[in-house]
Design an enzyme around this catalytic site. Structure first.
Site, PDB file in Angstrom:
ATOM      1  N   HIS A 300       0.834  -1.208   0.000  1.00  0.00           N
ATOM      2  CA  HIS A 300       0.000   0.000   0.000  1.00  0.00           C
ATOM      3  C   HIS A 300       0.869   1.260   0.000  1.00  0.00           C
ATOM      4  CE1 HIS A 300      -3.648   2.365   1.130  1.00  0.00           C
ATOM      5  NE2 HIS A 300      -2.736   3.128   1.725  1.00  0.00           N
ATOM      6  N   GLU A 301       1.815   1.326   0.910  1.00  0.00           N
ATOM      7  CA  GLU A 301       2.653   2.527   0.995  1.00  0.00           C
ATOM      8  C   GLU A 301       3.514   2.674  -0.248  1.00  0.00           C
ATOM      9  OE1 GLU A 301       1.566   4.346   3.217  1.00  0.00           O
ATOM     10  OE2 GLU A 301       0.583   2.804   4.420  1.00  0.00           O
TER      11      GLU A 301
HETATM   12  N1  TRP Z   1      -1.580   7.989   4.383  1.00  0.00           N
HETATM   13  C1  TRP Z   1      -1.362   6.884   5.276  1.00  0.00           C
HETATM   14  C2  TRP Z   1      -1.726   5.599   4.586  1.00  0.00           C
HETATM   15  O1  TRP Z   1      -2.539   5.543   3.747  1.00  0.00           O
HETATM   16  C3  TRP Z   1      -2.142   6.920   6.521  1.00  0.00           C
HETATM   17  C4  TRP Z   1      -2.082   8.100   7.410  1.00  0.00           C
HETATM   18  C5  TRP Z   1      -2.788   9.233   7.327  1.00  0.00           C
HETATM   19  C6  TRP Z   1      -1.426   8.200   8.634  1.00  0.00           C
HETATM   20  N2  TRP Z   1      -2.613  10.007   8.410  1.00  0.00           N
HETATM   21  C7  TRP Z   1      -1.808   9.388   9.243  1.00  0.00           C
HETATM   22  C8  TRP Z   1      -0.559   7.367   9.276  1.00  0.00           C
HETATM   23  C9  TRP Z   1      -1.380   9.737  10.501  1.00  0.00           C
HETATM   24  C10 TRP Z   1      -0.122   7.721  10.526  1.00  0.00           C
HETATM   25  C11 TRP Z   1      -0.533   8.880  11.148  1.00  0.00           C
HETATM   26  O2  TRP Z   1      -1.247   4.569   4.842  1.00  0.00           O
HETATM   27 ZN    ZN Z   2      -2.874   5.095   2.154  1.00  0.00          ZN
END
Ligand code: TRP
Ligand code: ZN
Length: 900
Positions: A300-301
């Site tokens: 995913h990342e």
């Molecule tokens: N964008 C990250 C993902 O999709 C998730 C994410 C958004 C996040 N806000 C966060 C992770 C705050 C940790 C803390 O995986």
């Molecule tokens: Zn994400």
């Protein structure tokens, strides 16, 4: 930001930025108590925009100095922003800011914080403003150069996004590293790490011939648990290039694991930061589910590098642009990784179970919001199942409507048009449609996009009628969608309904619609776009059994009106594995609901039990699939079907049915358990995991039966398996069977487990969670959770640990949580307020477990309301928790009507 009322940010208020930041030069002097940040911003004025002050976000910072083009400039603070009323004239200017922040006091885990003995950042969504003053919005993209300075002995590893361009020694035992990221990026993708870490490294050469360095950084001692993460990363790189033609665009790609983290992981450009839970895995310490979690979160990342980073969101209302699409991509990756058709179906079933467990209730409750929300008070509250999982379903429906190749072409057009930009969900849908001008999507794109705009789960009703004389079968589909907050009336959705027809003996029929010359394939997609539509199938020899919504082709509920007999045909014969499973679930669900609402005894009939027995012994079905069929729908899913929920009653009925399956299939469980005994070397494959899951289910059934019969053999075997297990899946499975039904063996086993793993935080999380999820008996589990709060290994500060106890109780153990004496709710309210004082994001997640309070029967309902009101009455709540409790109590919180 702490405030007394909820102020909403609205999507319709979006304005393009009047200033842009082209480049940033950041310099950090890292100290836990006081970190100095110096920032040089090259700022450009939008020639179109009216002259106006420059307003920079900043939160919890100490400002030390501001210079514009090298001169002092007047500034003021207003509404938490740094305002420069008269920035220098001209197209662009240089702004220099010095400020400090305090990482060791940052318990919110947003911005720059310390964890263990290191520094880490989390900037999505609005954390960068807690590091320095900035235009902290995703449509402002800059090129970053970052210098880190820190004590060399304590923080030997200094990382930021991009490429390392310089490093060296400084006076007084300090050292520095300078990083440059050539890709312009929004501030939410910035990251830095300074810590004592070690890395597993791997060089790879991709299709284009370019070399890349992959690194997975962990604490000393954890290196032996990084192999699976590295393999998952390599597989992700290969997959994205093969499936979508998207190559790795960086010389270096880093993953860093950190113990204190609010979510799963974060896709910062070239420097992903992960919760340890989604990096560290070894057979001895991680279950099959954990291994799978690592694979899917790494993917995913990594996939965000294109869907999220190369093309990002214009504003946070577009969050699903990157999250829905990236979840869709990671789901597809996991399916491709898992092997054959039946393993793919297992993955799909798991994804749908997740959607139903989290997103359907969300869509029917006070927090219901569209995939592209219209407003929010706190953006952190909108990292939801709707934005992620329903968003992925919306992308999946587009792929269904344009076909696999069409979707790939749509993706190519999306990148050709928008690479390097910050765009909207509309832009994405338009690209997919434009690449497929004649598709079923393009001709109804506007109507299809209601999936982005309207909240709520559409309810589809299907009825068929057979005309023997005309050999015609007419299928009529209807749709409706209950009101949701702010949306009293809904327009019809475009719903792709994949379907087939089975003859009474279970064979698949070739489908021919009225007006078609010849019979075609045995499966096809009908597009339901009106409130009601009918389709006439011709040349049908006898009344067929319809198999509808194959593969769960749309995120809707389906009332198919089928009889038990018809469901049994589907369970035994459907060529669509998803619907085969679904038929079994529907058989179980109708029995559970009838008993839970007092309309029928909780007695399982022979037909159902025999069908389950047939599945268990079926030679052609995989173990993983059998395990999914034999599991009764969860208490939460049953509760969602009921208009009024007595959680104790639902629990009692489900437990009773579980016992009946344990007792009436006793010999079968025993036979299956013996069959599954193997000595294969551990591998986290779908096939092996399926066998272990089914063996664990069998063992827990056998122990449950033994609890009644008093037979000591199976509990004894479970204890033995617990002691001798060579992997965590089997060890935890055996322990869980004991905890469920044999307290006298469970106690020593739990003690032994703790002693074995006292130094492994992720395993201790399992130890806490298992106890909090144990079946409630006379309040003992609840009392135990309260006692565990005082255990020396417990802490509310570490999100994983807090979740292991509190979320396990409140989300996964309804019978222990929903107490007639309201003690569960009082405990919940206290913990929400306690956690809110240190970590609002985490507190708000816990606050959401009460979303469905209005469905509860008395005395639960009144007590729940009182507990929520108690939280809402606290004056200094975070905006995060305030938004959740305010919405929960709001009078316009419309409840979707329960399914019949
Ligand atoms: N964008 C990250 C993902 O999709 C998730 C994410 C958004 C996040 N806000 C966060 C992770 C705050 C940790 C803390 O995986
Ligand atoms: Zn994400």
């Amino acid at each position: 930001m702490r405030e007394g009322t909820v102020t909403l940010v609205r999507r319709e208020d979006y304005l393009a930025p009047a200033f842009r930041i082209r480049s940033v030069d950041l310099c950090f002097d890292l100290e836990p108590a006081k970190t100095l940040v110096s920032s040089k911003l090259l700022i450009e004025r939008d020639a179109q925009a009216a002259p106006q002050p420059l307003r920079l976000h900043g939160e919890g910072l100490t400002l030390l100095r501001v210079l514009a083009n090298g001169e002092s400039v007047s500034f003021r603070h207003e509404d938490g922003m740094l305002v420069i009323d008269h920035p220098p004239e001209g197209e662009s200017f240089l702004l220099e800011i010095r400020n400090s922040c305090c990482p060791e006091k940052n318990t919110e885990l947003s911005g720059l914080y310390t964890s263990g003995n290191g520094f880490f950042t989390q900037c999505e969504a609005e954390g960068f403003r807690r590091i320095t003053y900035f235009l902290d919005r995703p449509d402002v993209m800059a090129v970053y150069t970052v210098t880190l300075r820190a004590d060399k002995a304590k923080y030997p590893v200094l990382l930021s996004n991009g490429n390392l361009v310089e490093q060296g020694e400084l006076a007084a035992g300090r050292h520095y590293a300078k990083w440059h990221d050539p890709f312009p990026k929004p501030s939410y993708l910035f990251a830095l790490v300074a810590a004592d870490l070690v890395a597993r490294e791997q060089k790879i050469r991709t299709r284009s011939g370019r070399e890349h360095l992959l690194q997975v950084f962990v604490r000393r001692g954890d290196l032996d648990k990084t192999e699976h993460a590295m393999n998952s990363l390599i597989a992700s790189v290969v997959w994205d290039e093969a499936r979508f033609g998207l190559p790795l665009d960086l010389e270096r790609f880093m993953i860093v694991a950190v113990e204190d983290f609010n979510m799963g992981a974060m896709e910062n450009k070239g420097l992903n930061i992960f919760n340890t839970k989604f990096v560290l895995a070894s057979p001895a310490t991680a279950t099959d589910i954990d291994f799978f979690g690592v694979e899917s979160v790494v993917a995913h990342e990594y996939f965000h590098n294109w869907t999220g980073n190369r093309i990002t969101c214009r504003d946070w209302f577009q969050l699903s642009l990157k999250e829905g699409l990236t979840v869709y991509r990671d789901q597809e990756f996991s399916m491709d990784m898992s092997g054959g058709a039946s393993a793919r179906a297992v993955r799909r079933i798991e994804d749908v179970r997740q959607l139903r467990a989290a997103q359907f209730p969300e869509d029917a409750g006070p927090m219901a919001h569209p995939v592209r929300p219209d407003s929010y008070a706190e953006i952190n509250n909108f990292y939801t199942a709707t934005v992620y999982d329903k968003g992925a379903e919306v992308v999946r429906m587009m792929a269904t409507l344009v076909g696999r190749e069409g979707f790939r072409q749509g993706m190519s057009l999306y990148f050709a048009r928008h690479d390097g930009q910050a765009v909207t969900c509309d832009d994405f849908a338009q690209a997919i449609a434009d690449a497929n001008p004649d598709s079923a999507l393009s001709v109804r794109l506007d109507a299809f996009k209601r999936w982005y705009a309207q909240a709520g789960t559409p309810a589809v009703t299907a009825r068929g009628s057979y005309d023997a004389e005309g050999r015609r079968y007419t299928l009529t589909l209807q749709q409706r969608c209950a009101p949701s907050p702010g949306q009293p009336v809904k327009q019809p959705f475009v719903i792709p309904v994949a379907m087939g027809l089975l003859a009474g003996d279970g064979t698949s029929l070739a489908l021919q619609l009225e007006g078609e010359d010849n019979p075609g394939a045995t499966s096809r997609v009908l597009v339901l776009e009106q409130p009601q539509q009918s389709w006439v199938f011709v040349n049908v020899d006898a009344a067929p059994v319809p198999s509808l919504l194959r593969g769960f082709s749309a995120p809707v509920t389906l009332d198919d009106g089928l009889t038990d007999a018809e469901r049994l045909v589907l369970l035994a014969h459907d060529s669509d594995a998803f619907n085969r499973w679904e038929s079994g679930q529907k058989l179980a669900l109708s029995r559970l609901c009838a008993a839970a609402s007092g309309q029928a005894p909780a007695q399982l009939d022979d037909a159902f039990v025999e069908a389950m027995r047939a599945v268990l012994h079926h030679p052609g079905l995989d173990a993983s699939f059998k395990e999914l069929v034999l599991q009764l729908p969860s208490e939460g899913y049953v509760a969602e079907q009921l208009a009024v929920v007595d959680p104790q009653q639902v629990h009692a009925v489900r437990e009773s049915m579980r016992r009946q399956l344990a007792e009436r299939l006793h010999a079968d469980w025993a036979a299956i358990y013996e069959q599954l005994a193997t000595h294969e070397a551990y591998e986290p494959s779908v096939a092996q995991a399926g066998r272990r899951a089914l063996a664990n289910l069998a063992l827990s059934m056998l122990c449950l039966h033994a609890q009644r019969s008093g037979d000591p053999v199976w509990p004894g075997r479970a204890y033995q398996r617990f002691k001798d297990a060579t992997n965590m899946t089997e060890r935890l499975g055996a322990l869980s069977a004991l905890v469920e039904s044999h307290a006298e063996l469970a106690e020593p086993a739990l003690a032994k487990f703790h002693a074995l793993f006292r130094n492994d935080a992720l395993v201790l999380d399992k130890w806490f969670a298992l106890q909090a999820r144990a079946p409630e008996q006379e309040g003992r589990v609840f009392a135990r959770v309260k006692a565990l709060m005082k255990h020396p290994d417990f802490s509310l500060r570490n999100p994983n640990r807090a979740r292991s106890l509190l979320f396990s109780l409140t989300m996964f153990n309804p019978a222990a949580f929903h107490r007639a004496d309201a003690a569960g709710y009082v405990f919940w309210a206290e913990r929400v307020m306690e956690i809110d004082a240190m970590n609002p994001q985490l507190a708000a997640r816990l606050a959401r477990v009460m979303d469905r309070w209005r469905k509860l029967a008395e005395p639960y309902r009144g007590a729940a309301r009182e507990a929520i009101a108690r939280v809402a009455a606290k004056p200094d709540l975070s905006s995060d928790v305030r938004e959740i409790v305010t919405r929960a109590l709001a009078d316009d919180a419309v409840e979707a009507a329960a399914a019949p």
